[in-house]
Design an enzyme around this catalytic site. Structure first.
Site, PDB file in Angstrom:
ATOM      1  N   LYS A   1       4.322 -11.806   4.328  1.00 55.73           N
ATOM      2  CA  LYS A   1       3.080 -11.086   4.022  1.00 55.73           C
ATOM      3  C   LYS A   1       2.363 -11.804   2.880  1.00 55.73           C
ATOM      4  O   LYS A   1       3.014 -12.243   1.917  1.00 55.73           O
ATOM      5  CB  LYS A   1       3.425  -9.647   3.632  1.00 55.73           C
TER       6      LYS A   1
ATOM      7  N   SER B   1       0.006  -1.455   5.740  1.00 53.15           N
ATOM      8  CA  SER B   1      -0.748  -2.656   5.469  1.00 53.15           C
ATOM      9  C   SER B   1      -0.098  -3.953   5.961  1.00 53.15           C
ATOM     10  O   SER B   1      -0.774  -4.974   6.044  1.00 53.15           O
ATOM     11  CB  SER B   1      -0.990  -2.774   3.972  1.00 53.15           C
TER      12      SER B   1
ATOM     13  N   SER C   1       3.953   0.978   4.370  1.00 54.50           N
ATOM     14  CA  SER C   1       3.308  -0.247   4.859  1.00 54.50           C
ATOM     15  C   SER C   1       4.203  -1.214   5.611  1.00 54.50           C
ATOM     16  O   SER C   1       3.707  -2.185   6.185  1.00 54.50           O
ATOM     17  CB  SER C   1       2.638  -0.984   3.699  1.00 54.50           C
TER      18      SER C   1
END
Lengths: 104, 482
Positions: B77, B152, B176
């Site tokens: 990420k 996210s 997330s």
């Protein structure tokens, strides 16, 4: 809380934006005010709870005062620390616009 | 569609059956063919990945063991710092910034023999539930590209679901990792707060943030988690001591045992029956519970009354912490600067130009919740509700070994369908937030398909440091899933 707290006003949002160093245009204020009001209104369910004598939780771990030995260790080199900066002076300093006063 | 998993790749590279170079080429080719449509990567580091794979093959050629993740392609990420590789947090304010160091999890993946292939898309600074808040465009759900992948960590979940990588790391502040895993039909783990070092994770809400893996199987998640967890002196919130391995008989690296006989499990009533939980999601939880009962577990209903208030508490606490953490983006030390005659004006114009609307919204909300006159009413009150929620969990874990709940209240929703309604978007996290507030571990495991034939996830929650039992339950759910 304010059981039925007064709704947040555009003036308060403008004040908060200044505190947070965000240049928000007047035309954006209404939208942000409505969004913040919606979230704060949703949070009104917390006002009904009896929280007398309940301690706040800031952090879920039972850790306190995490120390490490006070030893000299290598850190970031100066050039590495400055490499991402938008403006640098003399390869030593972060350069910023004037902070104090208008004219010298 | 999915390709080989973590365990299969590592085993074949370690025993010389397949080269790491061949594995990485296969995955780079998948990325090149599929990712233009999905948008799961912000940056693909193909040349570095090939060079790294060649190093792994060289080690194998010299009779050395590259580690438990030998040759395994991983995606990170883009809020995890990677030395010399752009780390944007999907924000204009960090565009072009190259960190001078690696996050601890990146160092540990490299030590375990993994091959990073790139950085994945996210909601800006991890603030969002759909990956639509990325400054660089949304990611699409590989199972239906008109739908969001969740967020996210939507780029990480989409990349794993599409078979572009067998494992990706995400971060989970309010769900997330778990929510996008659920929406993409893969496994997502949020470990105990402090279990995985956050050194080098760009901070969002420091009392809630935790890094976790996204994979296609429970065993792969265990392998990835065992590679990254454990104490790190560079993170002051790191839990001391050595974690209990997740394999059978407490062995690391082995398959997770599918054993739940005698375990007591509680379905969290408040999260399963609340308004807005789709029928397929509710049914998935009860069906998974029935399968666990069939496997020898004892299942009942559990009460966590303050879970109803978790969403309200979270959307005061997380923005408050974010408003403090994001003060560092001041146009001085890194990232964007918009020039102005004074430093204060430069700060304000830089932040206005560099942050997107959701980040600004949360900074203002957090600043308000912390400001004079409102601190006690909002932030202080939310922190007290957090205490009550933790007490509820403590009481529930007096009766149960693990708890069960939905992960996401619904299946993946269409792009654009919640972007104009702040509360609808925030509500996507209502079942995952309680674990973050309590600091407990939780995992989302796929359980068949729901509305519109889209994936549904079931969530297993465990007490602090209870990952071992949580993984065993997840394994049984995985094996029983339709």
């Amino acid at each position: 809380m304010p059981e039925r707290a007064a709704p947040i006003t555009p003036e308060e949002v403008a004040h908060v934006a200044r505190l947070a160093r965000l240049a928000i245009g007047d035309e954006e204020l209404a939208g942000y005010t409505a969004d913040l009001a919606a979230v704060l209104d949703h949070a009104a369910d917390l006002a009904a709870l009896d929280l007398d004598g309940v301690e706040p939780t800031a952090h879920p771990l039972p850790l306190r005062n995490v120390d490490r030995p006070d030893e000299v260790r290598p850190g970031l080199r100066r050039d590495e620390a400055l490499a991402g900066a938008p403006d640098v002076a003399e390869n030593r300093y972060f350069r910023v616009p004037r902070i104090l006063g208008d004219e010298g | 569609m999915s390709g080989p998993g973590v365990a299969e790749i590592a085993a074949s590279v370690r025993n010389g059956g397949r080269t790491a170079r061949d594995v990485v080429e296969e995955h780079l080719a998948r990325i090149a063919s599929r990712d233009p449509e999905l948008g799961s990567f912000l940056c693909v580091t193909a040349e570095a990945a090939r060079a790294r794979a060649d190093e792994i093959d060289d080690l194998v050629g010299r009779g050395r063991d590259p580690g438990p993740l030998a040759g395994v392609p991983v995606a990170l990420k883009d809020n995890l710092c990677t030395r010399g590789v752009p780390t944007t947090c999907a924000s204009r304010i960090l565009e072009g910034w190259r960190p001078p160091y690696d996050a601890t999890v990146v160092e540990r993946l490299l030590l375990a023999g993994a091959v990073p292939v790139g950085k994945t898309n996210l909601d800006e600074f991890a603030m969002g539930s759909s990956t639509e808040n990325s400054a660089f465009g949304p990611t699409r759900n590989p199972l239906d590209p008109s739908r969001v992948p969740g967020g996210s960590s939507g780029g990480s979940a989409a990349a794993v679901a599409a078979g572009l990588v067998p494992v990706a790391l995400g971060s989970d502040t309010g769900g997330s990792v778990r929510q996008p895993a659920s929406l993409c039909g893969v496994v997502g783990v949020k470990p105990t707060y402090g279990r995985v070092s956050r050194f080098g994770l760009v901070a969002f809400a420091s009392s809630l943030d935790q890094i976790g893996p996204i994979t296609r199987t429970v065993d792969d998640a265990a392998l990835a988690l065992e590679a990254i967890w454990g104490h790190d002196p560079r993170d002051a919130t790191s839990v001391p001591g050595r974690p209990e391995p997740l394999g059978a008989d407490g062995e690391p690296g082995g398959p997770v045992p599918a054993e739940v006989a005698g375990l007591r499990m509680g379905i969290i009533e408040e999260l399963t029956t609340m308004e807005g939980v789709a029928p397929s999601v509710r049914r998935a939880v009860t069906d998974a519970a029935a399968a666990l009962e069939h496997a020898g577990a004892k299942v009942d209903t559990a009460a966590v009354p303050h879970a109803r208030h978790a969403l309200s508490a979270y959307y005061l606490i997380a923005p408050a912490e974010a408003s403090s953490n994001l003060a560092r983006y001041d146009g001085v030390r890194y990232g964007l600067r918009v020039d102005a005659p004074s430093t204060e004006e430069m700060n304000a114009r830089t932040r206005a130009a560099g942050f997107g609307p959701e980040v600004k919204r949360r900074i203002m909300l957090g600043t308000y919740a912390l400001s004079a006159g409102y601190y006690d009413a909002y932030y202080g009150r939310a922190q007290r509700v957090r205490t009550l929620l933790i007490r509820d969990f403590d009481a529930a874990y007096g009766c149960f070994d693990v708890l069960l709940a939905p992960t996401s209240p619904t299946v993946a929703f269409p792009l654009g369908s919640r972007t104009d309604d702040v509360l609808a978007m925030y509500g996507s996290d209502r079942c995952t937030i309680p674990s973050n507030l309590a600091g407990h571990p939780a995992v989302s495991v796929p359980w068949g398909r729901g509305e519109d034939d889209l994936p549904v996830g079931v969530q297993v929650l465990a007490p602090a440091l209870g990952e071992a039992v949580m993984f065993r339950v997840a394994k049984v759910i995985e094996e029983a899933a339709p």
